[in-house]
Design a protein around this motif. Structure first.
Motif: not given
Length: 353
Positions: A64-69, A96-99, A231-236
């Protein structure tokens, strides 16, 4: 009614300077199988709250942190995606959950239902397929360094890591009590085929990581894509894996798969896979010579990802019916990979004679 502590959410919203007042019109948003999403209204504004699944997995918050970014970075581009209002990366606020909170997307999920415009006109549905490719090409045209995502992933060796990475993921499912072990077909054979043919020349870029029709919201009044979601599986890495992913999950009457069984596919009129490839080629400078390889890799990877829900369902950590459905979808994806490999071999044999 919900699994969200709205007392904690409203206190956090107040501290972030968002409009106050009572929480109203709370509605769960379906269509997914993993993350919790709720629509609600407060202080005259509408929001969608998104957090990890009810049973948080080891990397749910990091995802989720990745998706936010990613969403914050892409907000400065032409890529259609949700607009974040505010994000809470502190796990202690909500049990305990990022949101995060985002503006509701004015669109619909075409795999669930179609408005009259889209249901009644095959030409509109055909254009929807092209719009999906256009949105993907727009994403792949983004300079990830310029938008601040240069360190999001490790593009060096991205393709050579894939098979071992996902074989390891499949092996890790054995940790779930009650999971009998993988019954997916031809895993070793597909892995061997992929490793023997890894493309050696490609250009790094943003990879959505789960690009298929269910992760697109379409405009209510046109065939345009209103937003790419999840977008949580997003990467370069190598963006062509996204195109392979779209092709792997594309409705195909000749090779049907549960992964592509949905309302839009049943309605018909969508472009053929070859038309999708032609459309992408017209909007990108990337070399699609090895597109079959990327499609097989997508089938392989997505099949293993879906099997993870089946493994968790066996352990009572996910809905059993959903786990069974996704297991069947995983089997279908591996069978589709086998068919593509067989077709590639036939083509090679024909060219050699």
């Amino acid at each position: 009614m919900t699994e969200i502590d709205f007392g904690a959410v409203t206190r956090w919203m107040d501290s972030a300077g968002l409009p106050g007042g009572p929480v109203e019109d709370v509605q769960p948003i379906g269509g997914g199988t993993q993350n919790v999403m709720l629509r609600f209204r407060r202080g005259g504004s509408n929001y969608v709250l998104r957090r990890g699944p009810r049973h948080l997995r080891p990397h749910s918050n990091d995802a989720l942190r990745r998706e936010i970014r990613v969403l914050e970075s892409l907000s400065r581009t032409e890529v259609p995606c949700p607009q974040i209002v505010a994000a809470c990366k502190d796990e202690q606020v909500l049990g305990g959950a990022v949101f995060y909170l985002m503006k509701p997307v004015d669109g619909f999920n075409a795999t669930v239902a179609l408005p009259d415009l889209h249901a009644s006109d095959a030409a509109v549905r055909h254009a929807m397929g092209y719009s999906a490719v256009d949105a993907l090409a727009a994403l792949h045209a983004v300079d990830h360094e310029r938008v601040g995502l240069g360190d999001l992933g490790r593009p060096e060796g991205f393709l050579t890591r894939q098979v071992a990475r996902w074989l390891g993921e499949l092996e890790s499912y054995k940790r779930h009590d009650g999971y009998p072990g993988s019954e997916l077909p031809a895993v070793a054979e597909i892995a061997d085929w992929l490793e023997a043919r890894v493309p050696t020349s490609w250009t790094p870029g943003i990879v959505h990581g789960d690009f298929h029709l269910a992760n697109l919201m379409f405009a209510q009044d046109s065939p345009a894509v209103a937003a790419i979601v999840d977008w949580e599986m997003c990467t370069i890495g190598d963006p062509l894996l996204d195109l392979g992913w779209l092709l792997a999950t594309w409705p195909d009457s000749e090779n049907p798969s549960p992964a592509a069984a949905h309302v839009l596919g049943a309605a018909g009129g969508l472009p053929a896979p070859a038309e999708l490839i032609e459309r992408y080629t017209a909007r990108s400078t990337r070399d699609l010579t090895a597109i079959d390889w990327y499609t097989v890799l997508a089938c392989f990877k997505l099949g293993i990802v879906l099997e993870g829900t089946h493994a968790r369902a066996c352990a009572g950590k996910a809905d059993k019916a959903t786990g069974d459905l996704l297991h069947r979808a995983a089997v279908g994806l591996l069978q589709r990979a086998e068919a593509i490999i067989a077709g590639a071999r036939t083509c090679w044999a024909t060219q050699s004679t």
